[in-house]
Design a protein around this motif. Structure first.
Motif, PDB file in Angstrom:
ATOM      1  N   ASP A   4       0.647  -1.393   0.056  1.00  0.00           N
ATOM      2  CA  ASP A   4      -0.130  -0.062  -0.040  1.00  0.00           C
ATOM      3  C   ASP A   4       0.858   1.252  -0.120  1.00  0.00           C
ATOM      4  O   ASP A   4       0.220   2.371   0.295  1.00  0.00           O
ATOM      5  CB  ASP A   4      -0.908   0.106   1.168  1.00  0.00           C
ATOM      6  N   ALA A   5       2.150   1.246  -0.275  1.00  0.00           N
ATOM      7  CA  ALA A   5       3.006   2.474  -0.098  1.00  0.00           C
ATOM      8  C   ALA A   5       3.603   2.721  -1.354  1.00  0.00           C
ATOM      9  O   ALA A   5       4.714   3.559  -1.617  1.00  0.00           O
ATOM     10  CB  ALA A   5       3.954   2.202   0.886  1.00  0.00           C
ATOM     11  N   ALA A   6       3.348   2.267  -2.549  1.00  0.00           N
ATOM     12  CA  ALA A   6       3.962   2.240  -4.047  1.00  0.00           C
ATOM     13  C   ALA A   6       3.805   3.655  -4.154  1.00  0.00           C
ATOM     14  O   ALA A   6       2.686   4.304  -4.319  1.00  0.00           O
ATOM     15  CB  ALA A   6       3.545   1.510  -4.853  1.00  0.00           C
ATOM     16  N   SER A   7       4.753   4.469  -4.751  1.00  0.00           N
ATOM     17  CA  SER A   7       4.668   5.950  -5.159  1.00  0.00           C
ATOM     18  C   SER A   7       5.251   6.084  -6.742  1.00  0.00           C
ATOM     19  O   SER A   7       4.653   5.853  -7.686  1.00  0.00           O
ATOM     20  CB  SER A   7       5.085   6.924  -4.085  1.00  0.00           C
ATOM     21  N   SER A   8       6.514   6.198  -6.596  1.00  0.00           N
ATOM     22  CA  SER A   8       7.440   6.754  -7.801  1.00  0.00           C
ATOM     23  C   SER A   8       8.099   5.357  -8.088  1.00  0.00           C
ATOM     24  O   SER A   8       8.695   5.388  -9.438  1.00  0.00           O
ATOM     25  CB  SER A   8       8.324   7.576  -7.623  1.00  0.00           C
ATOM     26  N   GLU A   9       7.868   4.236  -7.964  1.00  0.00           N
ATOM     27  CA  GLU A   9       8.519   2.964  -8.452  1.00  0.00           C
ATOM     28  C   GLU A   9       8.079   2.294  -9.727  1.00  0.00           C
ATOM     29  O   GLU A   9       6.940   2.667  -9.882  1.00  0.00           O
ATOM     30  CB  GLU A   9       8.504   1.792  -7.332  1.00  0.00           C
ATOM     31  N   ASP A  37      13.037   2.217  -8.534  1.00  0.00           N
ATOM     32  CA  ASP A  37      12.769   3.488  -9.609  1.00  0.00           C
ATOM     33  C   ASP A  37      13.384   3.237 -11.028  1.00  0.00           C
ATOM     34  O   ASP A  37      13.076   3.914 -11.759  1.00  0.00           O
ATOM     35  CB  ASP A  37      13.529   4.703  -9.004  1.00  0.00           C
TER      36      ASP A  37
END
Length: 63
Positions: free
Chosen positions: A18-23, A48
């Motif tokens: 629940d923490a994926a952002s810019s990957e 990244d």
């Protein structure tokens, strides 16, 4: 992600990312064998860079 020993079997393990952002690439789990037994490990690691760069880091030759 849910792990069960068969299609109709109840789940034995569950993991939520629940923490994926810019990957750009995510490694969610490892399934591996140690001796006669199979093992499951939830990883939840983000990178990244792209998938090709990730697998080359594990020694896979990509053409």
């Amino acid at each position: 992600m849910t792990l069960a020993p068969g299609v109709d079997a109840p789940a034995t393990d569950q993991a939520t990312l629940d923490a994926a952002s810019s990957e750009r690439t995510l490694l969610l789990a490892e399934i591996y064998r140690r001796g006669p037994r199979w093992h499951f490990r939830a990883v939840g690691q983000g990178y990244d860079h792209d998938l090709e760069t990730l697998v080359r880091g594990y020694g896979v030759d990509v053409k």
